[in-house]
Write an enzyme that holds these catalytic residues in place. Structure first.
Site, PDB file in Angstrom:
ATOM      1  N   ARG A  21       0.839  -1.195   0.000  1.00 11.18           N
ATOM      2  CA  ARG A  21       0.000   0.000   0.000  1.00 11.18           C
ATOM      3  C   ARG A  21       0.876   1.249   0.000  1.00 11.18           C
ATOM      4  O   ARG A  21       0.971   1.965  -0.980  1.00 11.18           O
ATOM      5  CB  ARG A  21      -0.951  -0.026   1.208  1.00 11.18           C
ATOM      6  CG  ARG A  21      -2.124   0.973   1.116  1.00 11.18           C
ATOM      7  CD  ARG A  21      -1.766   2.389   1.481  1.00 11.18           C
ATOM      8  NE  ARG A  21      -1.285   2.514   2.849  1.00 11.18           N
ATOM      9  CZ  ARG A  21      -0.741   3.622   3.328  1.00 11.18           C
ATOM     10  NH1 ARG A  21      -0.596   4.708   2.556  1.00 11.18           N
ATOM     11  NH2 ARG A  21      -0.277   3.675   4.555  1.00 11.18           N
ATOM     12  N   HIS A 214       9.247   6.625   8.832  1.00 10.41           N
ATOM     13  CA  HIS A 214       9.974   6.671   7.563  1.00 10.41           C
ATOM     14  C   HIS A 214      11.447   6.934   7.880  1.00 10.41           C
ATOM     15  O   HIS A 214      11.781   7.473   8.935  1.00 10.41           O
ATOM     16  CB  HIS A 214       9.407   7.761   6.651  1.00 10.41           C
ATOM     17  CG  HIS A 214       8.091   7.400   6.051  1.00 10.41           C
ATOM     18  ND1 HIS A 214       7.861   7.356   4.695  1.00 10.41           N
ATOM     19  CD2 HIS A 214       6.914   7.039   6.626  1.00 10.41           C
ATOM     20  CE1 HIS A 214       6.609   6.991   4.465  1.00 10.41           C
ATOM     21  NE2 HIS A 214       6.018   6.801   5.622  1.00 10.41           N
ATOM     22  N   CYS A 245       4.923   9.181   0.803  1.00  8.83           N
ATOM     23  CA  CYS A 245       3.631   9.764   0.466  1.00  8.83           C
ATOM     24  C   CYS A 245       3.754  10.611  -0.796  1.00  8.83           C
ATOM     25  O   CYS A 245       4.562  11.544  -0.844  1.00  8.83           O
ATOM     26  CB  CYS A 245       3.130  10.627   1.623  1.00  8.83           C
ATOM     27  SG  CYS A 245       1.596  11.517   1.270  1.00  8.83           S
ATOM     28  N   ASN A 254       9.727   4.038   3.845  1.00 13.80           N
ATOM     29  CA  ASN A 254       9.480   3.635   5.224  1.00 13.80           C
ATOM     30  C   ASN A 254      10.700   2.909   5.774  1.00 13.80           C
ATOM     31  O   ASN A 254      11.585   2.500   5.036  1.00 13.80           O
ATOM     32  CB  ASN A 254       8.290   2.671   5.282  1.00 13.80           C
ATOM     33  CG  ASN A 254       7.014   3.285   4.784  1.00 13.80           C
ATOM     34  OD1 ASN A 254       6.946   3.813   3.678  1.00 13.80           O
ATOM     35  ND2 ASN A 254       5.973   3.199   5.586  1.00 13.80           N
TER      36      ASN A 254
END
Length: 317
Positions: A21, A214, A245, A254
């Site tokens: 995701r 992150h 993002c 991340n």
């Protein structure tokens, strides 16, 4: 530091994998649906038991995740594997329920500017959307609230604790069972992590907290250690260090799942994950993405990896 329980058992830490995701959403080239499902199945087979698999956002906003329902339909569902999906609104919640998720994750930013950029709405309107989602899913599947930009915003700088608490209070008031603090652009530091976690525990002492870091500035795993010292036993990470993002300037990957597993296991925790199998998945993901990814353990191997002397160059001169 010794984290062992009084009985001498290794304490368990839960890891939520978010790579398909949070990692895939930033990729411009569409990744085949069957490949996404294959990777999720492989991560579960390696021992990961919590997967934030996809997001039921608008396909126009995030084309990479337009196949959310199809991905979930292809998974080999296992009773021990908990599948979550991010949902931005009531329509997304309905789609997620129709796809058979175990958990829905709502997200609101602690920063007004980032919330408008990411969700095209002020925080107050987003919290109203969250209330609609809660009404739809409450009692059917688990509900988790995620706070984006929990430790800083690329537009506004510091996010005051009270700004973060406005969103957290909203989640708690709606009966959300768990909270994730998201470090959207890698602005968390050990002091900011401690400050926010301690503030939440004073106001909502029974609300379980997960940390989502992150590694933008290279201290993601240092922040994990702070979380461990605070008693946090739930972390989110991304296979091979994917992530970032697309609506936040400067957001990079991340913390890496394999690196996190290695850190935890070497520190005396039990993750339930087969590190060698997970490294194989990370290498598969790197091949799918088609460029080197930032994970370190998949390159170096575990601490006691042995080499033949013949593999080393001899010093001369």
């Amino acid at each position: 530091m010794n984290y062992a329980t009084p009985q001498g058992r290794r304490p368990q830490v839960a890891i939520t994998e978010v790579g398909t995701r949070d990692g895939f959403q930033a990729e411009a080239r569409f990744i085949d649906t069957a490949v996404k499902a294959e990777i999720i199945d492989a991560m579960i087979a390696a021992g990961l038991r919590h997967i934030e698999a996809t997001s039921f956002v608008s396909p126009r906003a995030v084309p990479q995740l337009a196949d959310a329902h199809d991905v979930l339909s292809r998974l080999t569902r296992r009773r021990e594997a908990h599948i979550a999906a991010l949902v931005p609104n009531a329509r997304g919640a309905e789609r997620a329920l129709g796809a058979g998720v175990d958990e829905v994750v709502c997200f609101v930013s602690g920063s007004e500017t980032h919330n408008r950029t990411n969700l095209n709405a002020p925080i107050g309107e987003s919290l109203a959307n969250v209330a609609e989602v809660a009404d739809i899913v409450r009692g059917k599947v688990a509900m988790r609230g995620a706070l984006a930009c929990a430790f800083g915003c690329p537009f506004e700088g510091e996010v005051p604790v009270e700004s973060a608490m406005r969103v957290i209070d909203g989640y708690a008031g709606l009966g959300f069972e768990a909270l994730t603090l998201g470090d959207t652009t890698g602005m968390a530091t050990p002091p900011t992590v401690a400050r926010l976690v301690e503030a939440i525990r004073k106001r909502h002492p029974t609300l379980p907290i997960a940390l989502h870091f992150h590694n933008t500035r290279g201290i993601g795993l240092a922040n994990v250690m702070v979380g461990l010292d605070l008693g946090i036993r739930d972390f989110e990470s991304s296979i091979a260090g994917l992530g970032g993002c697309p609506f936040a300037p400067g957001a990079t990957g991340n913390i890496c799942t394999e690196d996190l597993v290695y850190l935890l296991e070497e520190s005396g925790f039990d993750t339930g994950v087969d590190l060698d199998a997970l490294v194989d998945v990370a290498r598969r993901v790197e091949a799918v993405i088609g460029r080197p990814l930032p994970g370190q353990v998949m390159k170096a191997g575990p601490r006691l990896r042995r080499y033949s002397q013949g593999d080393a160059r001899n010093a001369v001169g």
